[in-house]
Motif scaffolding. Structure first.
Motif, PDB file in Angstrom:
ATOM      1  N   MET A   1      -8.055   5.321   4.114  1.00  0.00           N
ATOM      2  CA  MET A   1      -7.891   6.087   2.852  1.00  0.00           C
ATOM      3  C   MET A   1      -6.483   6.719   2.971  1.00  0.00           C
ATOM      4  O   MET A   1      -5.729   7.030   1.927  1.00  0.00           O
ATOM      5  CB  MET A   1      -8.738   7.226   2.913  1.00  0.00           C
ATOM      6  N   ARG A   2      -5.805   6.731   4.147  1.00  0.00           N
ATOM      7  CA  ARG A   2      -4.416   7.267   4.080  1.00  0.00           C
ATOM      8  C   ARG A   2      -3.477   6.050   3.684  1.00  0.00           C
ATOM      9  O   ARG A   2      -2.539   6.463   2.738  1.00  0.00           O
ATOM     10  CB  ARG A   2      -3.981   7.742   5.616  1.00  0.00           C
ATOM     11  N   VAL A   3      -3.601   5.071   4.128  1.00  0.00           N
ATOM     12  CA  VAL A   3      -2.684   3.969   3.961  1.00  0.00           C
ATOM     13  C   VAL A   3      -2.873   3.476   2.631  1.00  0.00           C
ATOM     14  O   VAL A   3      -2.203   3.168   1.908  1.00  0.00           O
ATOM     15  CB  VAL A   3      -2.865   2.888   5.140  1.00  0.00           C
ATOM     16  N   LEU A   4      -4.152   3.416   2.332  1.00  0.00           N
ATOM     17  CA  LEU A   4      -4.416   2.915   0.675  1.00  0.00           C
ATOM     18  C   LEU A   4      -5.426   3.737  -0.098  1.00  0.00           C
ATOM     19  O   LEU A   4      -6.581   3.880  -0.092  1.00  0.00           O
ATOM     20  CB  LEU A   4      -5.569   1.467   0.927  1.00  0.00           C
ATOM     21  N   SER A   5      -4.688   4.841  -0.376  1.00  0.00           N
ATOM     22  CA  SER A   5      -5.401   6.173  -0.893  1.00  0.00           C
ATOM     23  C   SER A   5      -6.049   5.775  -2.207  1.00  0.00           C
ATOM     24  O   SER A   5      -5.823   4.939  -2.958  1.00  0.00           O
ATOM     25  CB  SER A   5      -4.447   6.910  -1.550  1.00  0.00           C
ATOM     26  N   PRO A   6      -7.578   6.158  -2.047  1.00  0.00           N
ATOM     27  CA  PRO A   6      -8.598   5.793  -3.102  1.00  0.00           C
ATOM     28  C   PRO A   6      -8.013   6.262  -4.536  1.00  0.00           C
ATOM     29  O   PRO A   6      -8.055   5.360  -5.530  1.00  0.00           O
ATOM     30  CB  PRO A   6      -9.812   6.614  -2.899  1.00  0.00           C
ATOM     31  N   GLY A   7      -7.467   7.289  -4.721  1.00  0.00           N
ATOM     32  CA  GLY A   7      -6.976   7.925  -5.947  1.00  0.00           C
ATOM     33  C   GLY A   7      -5.103   8.181  -5.682  1.00  0.00           C
ATOM     34  O   GLY A   7      -4.967   9.296  -5.081  1.00  0.00           O
ATOM     35  N   PRO A   8      -4.386   7.311  -6.047  1.00  0.00           N
ATOM     36  CA  PRO A   8      -2.960   7.235  -5.700  1.00  0.00           C
ATOM     37  C   PRO A   8      -2.249   8.555  -6.081  1.00  0.00           C
ATOM     38  O   PRO A   8      -1.337   9.091  -5.743  1.00  0.00           O
ATOM     39  CB  PRO A   8      -2.419   5.878  -5.877  1.00  0.00           C
ATOM     40  N   LEU A   9      -2.837   9.075  -7.243  1.00  0.00           N
ATOM     41  CA  LEU A   9      -2.201  10.065  -8.101  1.00  0.00           C
ATOM     42  C   LEU A   9      -3.090  11.223  -8.829  1.00  0.00           C
ATOM     43  O   LEU A   9      -4.156  10.529  -9.164  1.00  0.00           O
ATOM     44  CB  LEU A   9      -1.033   9.510  -9.329  1.00  0.00           C
ATOM     45  N   VAL A  10      -2.951  12.353  -8.653  1.00  0.00           N
ATOM     46  CA  VAL A  10      -3.563  13.192  -9.494  1.00  0.00           C
ATOM     47  C   VAL A  10      -2.822  14.194 -10.456  1.00  0.00           C
ATOM     48  O   VAL A  10      -1.557  14.615  -9.765  1.00  0.00           O
ATOM     49  CB  VAL A  10      -4.389  14.221  -8.193  1.00  0.00           C
ATOM     50  N   ALA A  11      -3.266  14.450 -11.301  1.00  0.00           N
ATOM     51  CA  ALA A  11      -2.258  15.314 -12.484  1.00  0.00           C
ATOM     52  C   ALA A  11      -3.111  16.681 -12.970  1.00  0.00           C
ATOM     53  O   ALA A  11      -4.435  16.619 -12.952  1.00  0.00           O
ATOM     54  CB  ALA A  11      -2.333  14.352 -13.537  1.00  0.00           C
ATOM     55  N   ARG A  12      -2.521  17.733 -12.904  1.00  0.00           N
ATOM     56  CA  ARG A  12      -2.806  18.946 -13.281  1.00  0.00           C
ATOM     57  C   ARG A  12      -1.819  19.371 -14.478  1.00  0.00           C
ATOM     58  O   ARG A  12      -0.613  19.010 -14.802  1.00  0.00           O
ATOM     59  CB  ARG A  12      -2.928  19.908 -12.076  1.00  0.00           C
ATOM     60  N   GLN A  13      -2.299  20.713 -15.109  1.00  0.00           N
ATOM     61  CA  GLN A  13      -1.516  21.131 -15.947  1.00  0.00           C
ATOM     62  C   GLN A  13      -1.355  22.945 -15.818  1.00  0.00           C
ATOM     63  O   GLN A  13      -2.540  23.314 -15.697  1.00  0.00           O
ATOM     64  CB  GLN A  13      -1.930  20.690 -17.496  1.00  0.00           C
ATOM     65  N   THR A  14      -0.429  23.552 -15.844  1.00  0.00           N
ATOM     66  CA  THR A  14      -0.414  24.997 -15.683  1.00  0.00           C
ATOM     67  C   THR A  14      -0.882  25.649 -17.078  1.00  0.00           C
ATOM     68  O   THR A  14      -0.460  25.220 -18.123  1.00  0.00           O
ATOM     69  CB  THR A  14       0.771  25.289 -15.301  1.00  0.00           C
ATOM     70  N   THR A  15      -1.731  26.495 -16.950  1.00  0.00           N
ATOM     71  CA  THR A  15      -2.209  27.544 -18.207  1.00  0.00           C
ATOM     72  C   THR A  15      -1.359  28.717 -18.198  1.00  0.00           C
ATOM     73  O   THR A  15      -1.597  29.391 -19.076  1.00  0.00           O
ATOM     74  CB  THR A  15      -3.740  27.768 -17.949  1.00  0.00           C
ATOM     75  N   LYS A  16      -0.806  29.224 -17.077  1.00  0.00           N
ATOM     76  CA  LYS A  16       0.052  30.228 -16.955  1.00  0.00           C
ATOM     77  C   LYS A  16       1.248  29.802 -16.144  1.00  0.00           C
ATOM     78  O   LYS A  16       1.090  29.003 -15.489  1.00  0.00           O
ATOM     79  CB  LYS A  16      -0.674  31.400 -16.610  1.00  0.00           C
ATOM     80  N   GLU A  17       2.102  30.635 -15.790  1.00  0.00           N
ATOM     81  CA  GLU A  17       3.345  30.510 -14.966  1.00  0.00           C
ATOM     82  C   GLU A  17       2.854  30.679 -13.663  1.00  0.00           C
ATOM     83  O   GLU A  17       1.977  31.553 -13.271  1.00  0.00           O
ATOM     84  CB  GLU A  17       4.339  31.762 -15.047  1.00  0.00           C
ATOM     85  N   VAL A  18       3.296  29.719 -12.764  1.00  0.00           N
ATOM     86  CA  VAL A  18       2.987  29.687 -11.424  1.00  0.00           C
ATOM     87  C   VAL A  18       4.284  29.483 -10.261  1.00  0.00           C
ATOM     88  O   VAL A  18       4.979  29.001 -10.542  1.00  0.00           O
ATOM     89  CB  VAL A  18       2.044  28.466 -11.036  1.00  0.00           C
TER      90      VAL A  18
END
Length: 488
Positions: free
Chosen positions: A353-370
């Motif tokens: 799972m390290r070399v061949l990551s099951p989910g290669p990308l994850v996306a998020r969105q900010t609702t306030k300043e972080v």
């Protein structure tokens, strides 16, 4: 006839519109390096095909460092492989919402745990946490064992018959266990599942979701119709929803007395009867659970077998460990206690799972300043992409052999100084994967029986693997595996 002066005016208008829509990001643009791209299209034109996504990210990672800005059309993405910044993001209450690219999944699966916004997600997460509690997971192990026994019968037919693509085999197995633990053991006899139509529908949706993720204009039904992509997409969505609606109606007609209280859909229907969920929410959550689990489980098992076939010395070590636990070939029952004793198999699964990551990308969105720990302030509404694929292959974190397969990476003395967010196959933090323990147990039961009974080999070289972003990680060419029976 449009004169050159008019063309120049139009281009200027577009350019100023481009700058105006980005005004809230100006400060970030001066703090974070990255390509600006062109008006309207940004740098998204570099990712016209699935196989270009990870290559493009790698190019800018090498050029700009572990954090940079990338423009997908008019949307700025803060992309990072920095484990400390990833920890900041995953643990921020203002980074719980999924990114814009998940609009495609939302169109497919509705407002389920995978796509719902923070307010709805937090309610549903609390409702469904008990479904994946330890006691509930133990109740699924008989299903894992029974379906792995059927898997052995399928694989046995492939012995000494040349190379085979194991991915379709594992898709069938994974859908069998996922559909039964989600919808009940009797569902496997449904014609829609028996004829593989459910697999075909889910894979069709996965293809379209990926296309929409890198080409957001495909969210428009009109555009999909013009490009000839609407008919198959709509048919697959409709078929899956109709199948689940009929199943739920059937269970409602039978009543709850005979219902298995450990099955996801029965628990969800009980919540619906108590007014905690609507019927549409039950359908959405059922689609989400099956969609999220069946392909990741199938891919993880297949990719682990491929890697072990490419590196037979590690396959033999795993075999010896499993043979010590299960001296006889053939089918056998794997208990939860057995899965805890497969220490070397743990290393192999983690490294796979390290070399061949099951989910290669994850996306998020900010609702306030972080505010991140490096002082950078992410403005409200910015898109964030966590590049798990390249995080897991970062030589600064994993050493010079970071891009090859070596289970020793996960030996205790090699992990003790690692940042806790250096390895995140199921993400971490507030919105981590609810079913990660479920997935690992299912994978270990299947791997134990497969490796005890068969030896896998391939002539395909590790360095020839090419990767695609496809919701889950996909291979341009899936190596064919030869299967031999273990007689001792």
């Amino acid at each position: 006839m449009i004169t050159w002066q008019l063309w120049c005016t139009l281009l200027c208008v577009l350019w100023f519109y481009f700058l105006w829509t980005r005004r809230r990001y100006y400060k970030l643009i001066f703090q974070i390096p990255g390509p600006v791209g062109y008006p309207l299209v940004g740098t998204g034109y570099k990712m016209r095909h699935n196989e270009e996504v990870l290559l493009t990210f790698k190019h800018y990672l090498d050029k700009h460092g572990p954090s940079y800005l990338f423009w997908l059309g008019p949307l700025p993405y803060f992309i990072t492989t920095d484990p400390q910044l990833i920890q900041d993001i995953f643990n921020s209450p203002h980074c719980i919402n999924k990114g814009f690219v998940y609009k495609a999944l939302e169109d497919v699966a509705g407002q389920g745990l995978f796509t719902a916004k923070e307010q709805l997600w937090s309610v549903h997460r609390k409702l469904f946490n008990p479904v994946f509690a330890h006691k509930m997971l133990l109740s699924f192990i008989p299903i894992f064992n029974a379906e792995t026994a059927n898997l052995l019968k399928t694989v046995d037919k492939l012995v000494d018959c040349g190379g085979h693509n194991m991915l379709p085999v594992m898709h069938g197995f994974s859908l069998d266990i996922t559909s039964q633990t989600t919808m009940g053991s009797d569902v496997k006899y449904c014609e829609y599942i028996r004829t593989n139509k459910l697999i075909e529908a889910f894979q069709s949706l996965a293809d379209n979701v990926t296309a929409i993720g890198i080409s957001p204009w495909l969210l428009s039904k009109t555009v999909r119709i013009l490009l000839g992509k609407e008919e198959e997409y709509s048919r697959a969505k409709l078929e899956i929803k109709e199948f689940l609606e009929e199943l739920i109606d059937s269970k409602l007609a039978k009543g709850s007395e005979a219902a298995d209280k450990n099955i996801f859909v029965n628990i969800a229907i009980d919540m619906m009867n108590r007014g905690l969920l609507t019927k549409n929410e039950v359908i959405d959550e059922s689609i989400t659970i099956v969609f999220a689990a069946f392909e990741t489980t199938a891919n993880t098992i297949t990719y682990a077998l491929i890697l072990l076939a490419m590196f037979p010395e590690y396959q033999e070590k795993a075999f010896e460990e499993i043979r010590a636990l299960f001296p006889n070939t053939g089918d056998f029952e794997v208990t939860y206690g057995d899965t805890q004793n497969m220490v070397y198999l743990d290393l192999i699964i983690n490294e796979s799972m390290r070399v061949l990551s099951p989910g290669p990308l994850v996306a998020r969105q900010t609702t306030k300043e972080v505010r991140l720990s490096n002082g950078v302030v992410l403005p409200r509404g910015i898109q964030i992409a966590i590049d798990i694929f390249h995080l897991h292959r970062d030589k600064n974190l994993w050493g010079e052999n970071a891009e090859t397969f070596d289970p020793d990476h996960f030996l205790p003395h090699n992990m003790q100084d690692k940042h806790p967010y250096s390895f995140i196959p199921f993400t971490k933090g507030i919105r981590n994967c609810i079913g990660w323990r479920y997935g690992l147990i299912a994978i270990k039961v299947a791997m134990a029986k497969l490796l005890r009974n068969y030896k896998f080999s391939t002539s395909f070289k590790f360095e020839d693997l090419r990767f695609c972003e496809h919701v889950t990680l996909s291979l341009e060419t899936v190596p064919l595996l030869e299967v031999q029976r273990r007689d001792y």
